[in-house]
Scaffold this motif. Structure first.
Motif, PDB file in Angstrom:
ATOM      1  N   VAL A  85      64.833  65.974   9.517  1.00 59.63           N
ATOM      2  CA  VAL A  85      65.004  67.032   8.571  1.00 59.63           C
ATOM      3  C   VAL A  85      64.469  68.326   9.049  1.00 59.63           C
ATOM      4  O   VAL A  85      63.313  68.266   9.572  1.00 59.63           O
ATOM      5  CB  VAL A  85      64.621  66.383   7.053  1.00 59.63           C
ATOM      6  N   GLN A  86      64.763  69.380   8.043  1.00 59.61           N
ATOM      7  CA  GLN A  86      64.085  70.777   8.441  1.00 59.61           C
ATOM      8  C   GLN A  86      62.972  70.888   7.684  1.00 59.61           C
ATOM      9  O   GLN A  86      62.744  70.205   6.703  1.00 59.61           O
ATOM     10  CB  GLN A  86      65.103  71.946   8.311  1.00 59.61           C
ATOM     11  N   PRO A  87      62.108  71.659   7.965  1.00 61.38           N
ATOM     12  CA  PRO A  87      60.954  71.945   7.100  1.00 61.38           C
ATOM     13  C   PRO A  87      61.472  72.554   5.732  1.00 61.38           C
ATOM     14  O   PRO A  87      62.300  73.200   5.736  1.00 61.38           O
ATOM     15  CB  PRO A  87      59.950  73.043   7.644  1.00 61.38           C
ATOM     16  N   GLY A  88      60.780  72.002   4.716  1.00 61.45           N
ATOM     17  CA  GLY A  88      61.308  72.284   3.320  1.00 61.45           C
ATOM     18  C   GLY A  88      62.021  71.362   2.677  1.00 61.45           C
ATOM     19  O   GLY A  88      62.563  71.408   1.582  1.00 61.45           O
ATOM     20  N   GLY A  89      62.730  70.545   3.470  1.00 63.10           N
ATOM     21  CA  GLY A  89      63.730  69.380   3.282  1.00 63.10           C
ATOM     22  C   GLY A  89      63.235  68.331   2.471  1.00 63.10           C
ATOM     23  O   GLY A  89      62.047  68.151   2.307  1.00 63.10           O
ATOM     24  N   SER A  90      64.090  67.181   2.122  1.00 63.69           N
ATOM     25  CA  SER A  90      63.483  65.933   1.542  1.00 63.69           C
ATOM     26  C   SER A  90      64.110  64.887   2.272  1.00 63.69           C
ATOM     27  O   SER A  90      65.257  64.932   2.846  1.00 63.69           O
ATOM     28  CB  SER A  90      64.165  66.156   0.106  1.00 63.69           C
ATOM     29  N   LEU A  91      63.478  63.888   2.066  1.00 65.80           N
ATOM     30  CA  LEU A  91      63.987  62.404   2.334  1.00 65.80           C
ATOM     31  C   LEU A  91      63.576  61.275   1.270  1.00 65.80           C
ATOM     32  O   LEU A  91      62.485  61.617   0.588  1.00 65.80           O
ATOM     33  CB  LEU A  91      63.445  61.889   3.836  1.00 65.80           C
ATOM     34  N   ARG A  92      64.383  60.198   1.208  1.00 63.00           N
ATOM     35  CA  ARG A  92      63.873  59.137   0.402  1.00 63.00           C
ATOM     36  C   ARG A  92      63.753  58.029   0.965  1.00 63.00           C
ATOM     37  O   ARG A  92      65.010  57.406   1.627  1.00 63.00           O
ATOM     38  CB  ARG A  92      64.850  58.984  -0.732  1.00 63.00           C
ATOM     39  N   GLN A 105      59.956  59.160  -2.493  1.00 66.51           N
ATOM     40  CA  GLN A 105      60.854  60.342  -2.406  1.00 66.51           C
ATOM     41  C   GLN A 105      59.774  61.499  -1.838  1.00 66.51           C
ATOM     42  O   GLN A 105      58.685  61.998  -2.301  1.00 66.51           O
ATOM     43  CB  GLN A 105      61.084  60.952  -3.740  1.00 66.51           C
ATOM     44  N   MET A 106      60.098  62.331  -0.629  1.00 71.00           N
ATOM     45  CA  MET A 106      59.379  63.118   0.012  1.00 71.00           C
ATOM     46  C   MET A 106      59.983  64.435  -0.150  1.00 71.00           C
ATOM     47  O   MET A 106      61.164  64.619   0.456  1.00 71.00           O
ATOM     48  CB  MET A 106      59.188  62.775   1.455  1.00 71.00           C
ATOM     49  N   ASN A 107      59.496  65.423  -0.607  1.00 73.51           N
ATOM     50  CA  ASN A 107      60.020  66.843  -0.825  1.00 73.51           C
ATOM     51  C   ASN A 107      59.223  67.931  -0.176  1.00 73.51           C
ATOM     52  O   ASN A 107      57.965  67.284   0.206  1.00 73.51           O
ATOM     53  CB  ASN A 107      60.263  67.184  -2.322  1.00 73.51           C
ATOM     54  N   SER A 108      59.712  68.990   0.012  1.00 70.69           N
ATOM     55  CA  SER A 108      59.094  70.175   0.796  1.00 70.69           C
ATOM     56  C   SER A 108      58.260  69.411   2.030  1.00 70.69           C
ATOM     57  O   SER A 108      57.045  69.786   2.203  1.00 70.69           O
ATOM     58  CB  SER A 108      57.887  70.617  -0.267  1.00 70.69           C
ATOM     59  N   TYR A 128      51.114  41.852   4.851  1.00 73.84           N
ATOM     60  CA  TYR A 128      52.458  42.036   5.317  1.00 73.84           C
ATOM     61  C   TYR A 128      52.665  43.319   5.594  1.00 73.84           C
ATOM     62  O   TYR A 128      52.675  44.201   4.664  1.00 73.84           O
ATOM     63  CB  TYR A 128      53.508  41.158   4.619  1.00 73.84           C
ATOM     64  N   TRP A 129      53.372  43.756   6.682  1.00 73.57           N
ATOM     65  CA  TRP A 129      53.840  44.967   6.976  1.00 73.57           C
ATOM     66  C   TRP A 129      55.403  45.074   7.435  1.00 73.57           C
ATOM     67  O   TRP A 129      55.918  43.995   8.106  1.00 73.57           O
ATOM     68  CB  TRP A 129      52.961  45.499   8.020  1.00 73.57           C
ATOM     69  N   GLY A 130      55.882  46.056   7.278  1.00 80.34           N
ATOM     70  CA  GLY A 130      57.350  46.405   7.661  1.00 80.34           C
ATOM     71  C   GLY A 130      57.251  46.910   9.021  1.00 80.34           C
ATOM     72  O   GLY A 130      56.273  46.966   9.787  1.00 80.34           O
ATOM     73  N   GLN A 131      58.425  46.861   9.622  1.00 83.51           N
ATOM     74  CA  GLN A 131      58.661  47.527  10.976  1.00 83.51           C
ATOM     75  C   GLN A 131      58.569  49.024  11.136  1.00 83.51           C
ATOM     76  O   GLN A 131      58.294  49.628  12.369  1.00 83.51           O
ATOM     77  CB  GLN A 131      59.903  46.950  11.688  1.00 83.51           C
ATOM     78  N   GLY A 132      58.651  50.080  10.125  1.00 81.71           N
ATOM     79  CA  GLY A 132      58.426  51.365  10.244  1.00 81.71           C
ATOM     80  C   GLY A 132      59.695  52.142  10.249  1.00 81.71           C
ATOM     81  O   GLY A 132      60.715  51.422  10.803  1.00 81.71           O
ATOM     82  N   THR A 133      59.755  53.305   9.658  1.00 85.24           N
ATOM     83  CA  THR A 133      60.846  54.190   9.880  1.00 85.24           C
ATOM     84  C   THR A 133      60.407  55.428  10.301  1.00 85.24           C
ATOM     85  O   THR A 133      59.477  56.034   9.826  1.00 85.24           O
ATOM     86  CB  THR A 133      61.885  54.059   8.672  1.00 85.24           C
ATOM     87  N   GLN A 134      61.151  55.926  11.269  1.00 85.89           N
ATOM     88  CA  GLN A 134      60.811  57.424  11.761  1.00 85.89           C
ATOM     89  C   GLN A 134      61.284  58.547  10.947  1.00 85.89           C
ATOM     90  O   GLN A 134      62.353  58.794  10.587  1.00 85.89           O
ATOM     91  CB  GLN A 134      61.497  57.791  13.163  1.00 85.89           C
ATOM     92  N   VAL A 135      60.114  59.471  10.566  1.00 87.62           N
ATOM     93  CA  VAL A 135      60.408  60.712  10.030  1.00 87.62           C
ATOM     94  C   VAL A 135      60.037  61.804  11.168  1.00 87.62           C
ATOM     95  O   VAL A 135      58.912  61.920  11.403  1.00 87.62           O
ATOM     96  CB  VAL A 135      59.648  60.761   8.507  1.00 87.62           C
ATOM     97  N   THR A 136      60.937  62.670  11.197  1.00 87.00           N
ATOM     98  CA  THR A 136      60.865  63.970  11.787  1.00 87.00           C
ATOM     99  C   THR A 136      61.207  65.074  11.347  1.00 87.00           C
ATOM    100  O   THR A 136      62.302  65.083  10.728  1.00 87.00           O
ATOM    101  CB  THR A 136      61.684  63.780  13.261  1.00 87.00           C
ATOM    102  N   VAL A 137      60.222  66.074  11.139  1.00 83.68           N
ATOM    103  CA  VAL A 137      60.302  67.388  10.400  1.00 83.68           C
ATOM    104  C   VAL A 137      60.284  68.430  11.415  1.00 83.68           C
ATOM    105  O   VAL A 137      59.150  68.513  12.066  1.00 83.68           O
ATOM    106  CB  VAL A 137      59.245  67.544   9.369  1.00 83.68           C
ATOM    107  N   SER A 138      61.413  68.906  11.671  1.00 81.26           N
ATOM    108  CA  SER A 138      61.515  69.821  12.807  1.00 81.26           C
ATOM    109  C   SER A 138      62.719  71.068  12.545  1.00 81.26           C
ATOM    110  O   SER A 138      63.693  70.615  11.965  1.00 81.26           O
ATOM    111  CB  SER A 138      61.508  69.322  14.154  1.00 81.26           C
TER     112      SER A 138
END
Length: 121
Positions: free
Chosen positions: A12-19, A82-85, A110-120
């Motif tokens: 996502v671009q800076p300022g964007g959102s992901l859930r 929910q991740m904003n800004s 217990y842990w999950g396997q992870g998910t990648q978040v890239t803000v650029s």
């Protein structure tokens, strides 16, 4: 089978959102606290947020307060982040994990396997 599976990451671009979603199975989901962690390149894993399994109390790291919101849908056995800004410094692999009790204290077992978040841009 006890399992935690993260999903929803991406670019996502800076300022964007992901859930992000953490789907759980194999245990009494609504009893346990669930936390979100992240690990950025070259840095140690850090706690981001947690939601209790009893009264729904929440915790946020100072760096994400006002931008991230944790919630849980016990009927769907799922915890959301929910991740904003979003900022470039939010770039990391995000993990969810189960506490060994109802409150956001103690160890995670217990842990999950992870998910990648890239803000650029």
């Amino acid at each position: 089978q006890l399992q935690l599976v993260e999903s929803g990451g991406g670019l996502v671009q800076p300022g964007g959102s992901l859930r992000l979603s953490c789907a759980a199975s194999g245990f009494t989901f609504d009893y346990y606290a669930i936390g979100w962690f992240r690990q950025a390149p070259g840095k140690e894993r850090e706690g981001v947020s947690c939601i209790s399994g009893s009264d729904g109390s929440t915790y946020y790291a100072d760096s994400v307060k006002g931008r991230f919101t944790i919630s849980r849908d016990n009927a769907k056995n799922t915890v959301y982040l929910q991740m904003n800004s979003l900022k470039p410094e939010d770039t990391a692999v995000y993990y969810c994990a189960r506490r060994k009790e109802r409150l956001c204290t103690g160890i995670y077992d217990y842990w999950g396997q992870g998910t990648q978040v890239t803000v650029s841009s």
